[in-house]
Design a protein around this motif. Structure first.
Motif, mmCIF file in Angstrom:
data_model
loop_
_atom_site.group_PDB
_atom_site.id
_atom_site.type_symbol
_atom_site.label_atom_id
_atom_site.label_comp_id
_atom_site.label_asym_id
_atom_site.label_seq_id
_atom_site.Cartn_x
_atom_site.Cartn_y
_atom_site.Cartn_z
ATOM 1 N N PHE A 53 58.721 12.234 -30.954
ATOM 2 C CA PHE A 53 58.185 12.814 -29.722
ATOM 3 C C PHE A 53 56.806 13.418 -30.009
ATOM 4 N N PRO A 54 55.988 13.615 -28.951
ATOM 5 C CA PRO A 54 54.685 14.260 -29.139
ATOM 6 C C PRO A 54 54.865 15.708 -29.572
ATOM 7 N N VAL A 180 55.784 25.503 -25.802
ATOM 8 C CA VAL A 180 57.135 25.926 -26.172
ATOM 9 C C VAL A 180 57.343 25.742 -27.665
ATOM 10 N N LEU A 181 57.780 26.813 -28.330
ATOM 11 C CA LEU A 181 58.184 26.705 -29.733
ATOM 12 C C LEU A 181 59.698 26.552 -29.753
ATOM 13 N N LEU A 182 60.161 25.370 -30.087
ATOM 14 C CA LEU A 182 61.583 25.044 -30.098
ATOM 15 C C LEU A 182 62.166 25.360 -31.466
ATOM 16 N N ILE A 196 65.836 17.460 -26.738
ATOM 17 C CA ILE A 196 65.408 18.657 -26.020
ATOM 18 C C ILE A 196 63.906 18.628 -25.747
ATOM 19 N N ALA A 197 63.136 18.200 -26.737
ATOM 20 C CA ALA A 197 61.680 18.150 -26.575
ATOM 21 C C ALA A 197 61.279 17.267 -25.391
ATOM 22 N N ALA A 203 59.577 18.069 -17.943
ATOM 23 C CA ALA A 203 59.726 19.106 -16.927
ATOM 24 C C ALA A 203 58.401 19.542 -16.325
ATOM 25 N N GLY A 204 57.307 19.285 -17.013
ATOM 26 C CA GLY A 204 56.009 19.720 -16.516
ATOM 27 C C GLY A 204 54.935 19.474 -17.559
ATOM 28 N N ASP A 205 53.789 20.055 -17.357
ATOM 29 C CA ASP A 205 52.656 19.868 -18.271
ATOM 30 C C ASP A 205 52.824 20.798 -19.468
ATOM 31 N N ASN A 206 53.858 20.526 -20.256
ATOM 32 C CA ASN A 206 54.187 21.388 -21.394
ATOM 33 C C ASN A 206 53.838 20.714 -22.712
ATOM 34 N N THR A 207 53.711 21.521 -23.760
ATOM 35 C CA THR A 207 53.584 21.020 -25.129
ATOM 36 C C THR A 207 54.693 21.652 -25.967
ATOM 37 N N VAL A 208 55.032 20.995 -27.068
ATOM 38 C CA VAL A 208 56.153 21.435 -27.893
ATOM 39 C C VAL A 208 55.750 21.543 -29.355
ATOM 40 N N SER A 209 56.113 22.655 -29.972
ATOM 41 C CA SER A 209 56.038 22.812 -31.427
ATOM 42 C C SER A 209 57.459 23.103 -31.928
ATOM 43 N N ILE A 210 57.649 22.965 -33.233
ATOM 44 C CA ILE A 210 58.992 23.087 -33.818
ATOM 45 C C ILE A 210 58.992 24.131 -34.941
ATOM 46 N N LEU A 211 60.039 24.955 -34.935
ATOM 47 C CA LEU A 211 60.279 25.894 -36.033
ATOM 48 C C LEU A 211 61.747 25.776 -36.430
ATOM 49 N N ILE A 212 62.013 25.487 -37.697
ATOM 50 C CA ILE A 212 63.382 25.374 -38.178
ATOM 51 C C ILE A 212 63.545 26.191 -39.454
#
Length: 217
Positions: A53-54, A180-182, A196-197, A203-212
């Protein structure tokens, strides 16, 4: 006080008696394999996410190798009713993660199904997320994402079942124009985070970053 004397807190690795709610003693702490990833640069986690995913940025705190200490720590957090370990892992993250002037807009943790939440008694990501939220002054949402189906633990599934997550998650309220930081505990196939991303992105003009907490290497 009496319970502390009868059942003292012990290092999960060497069994040495230690103070407080820490999972390991100072000596065993040195054996944790931290990743030293840079959140803003290409790293192993970001490259794997790019295939699914982007993604904007990505950070994993620890390596999740077979029989290593990070695996024991997260197992204690998830399955041994040691919710407070989530705060300790958050403290370790805070020491290693600097958002600089590019903080995400909201922290979103991967949800448990209500039945699983009732069984476990807590979501292992909530205290972790709330601790980060307080330190970085970033709002969090535990209810943006809804898990639609009850399923057994990922660790107990075979690979094919892990890949079958269609319609597992949905967005519970509108969100648009947000970074959004997922947040999740362990990255294995990446299928859960990818599912989820895409819901967040659609859902809209959102961007996603990841923290695990840890990445399976």
């Amino acid at each position: 006080m009496i319970l502390d004397l009868l059942f003292p807190n012990r290092c999960i690795h060497c069994n040495r008696i230690i103070d407080g709610n820490l999972p390991v003693c100072n000596l065993c702490f040195e054996q944790i394999h931290f990743t030293h990833f840079n959140y803003f640069e290409n790293n192993y986690l970001k490259e794997r996410c790019k295939l699914l995913f982007p993604i904007e940025n990505a950070f994993a705190l620890m390596q999740f190798e077979k029989e290593n200490l990070s695996r024991k720590i997260i197992h204690e957090l998830k399955y041994k009713s040691r919710e407070k370990i989530g705060k300790t892992i958050a403290d370790w993250t805070i020491e290693r993660l600097d958002f600089k002037n590019e903080k995400p807009d909201v922290l979103v943790s991967v949800p448990l199904h209500p039945k699983k939440l009732k069984e476990r008694g807590y979501n292992q990501l909530h205290l972790f997320t709330e601790t980060l939220s307080k330190f970085y002054e970033i709002p969090f949402s535990h209810d943006l994402i809804k898990r639609n189906h009850y399923s057994k633990a990922q660790a107990l599934k075979d690979k094919q079942h892990r890949l079958d997550t269609e319609n597992t998650f949905s967005i519970s309220k509108s969100i648009s124009g947000k970074h959004v930081l997922l947040i999740d505990d362990v990255f294995t196939t990446g299928n859960t985070l990818s599912t989820i991303a895409w819901e967040i992105l659609k859902a809209g003009d959102n961007t996603v970053s990841i923290l695990i907490m840890a990445i399976d290497v």
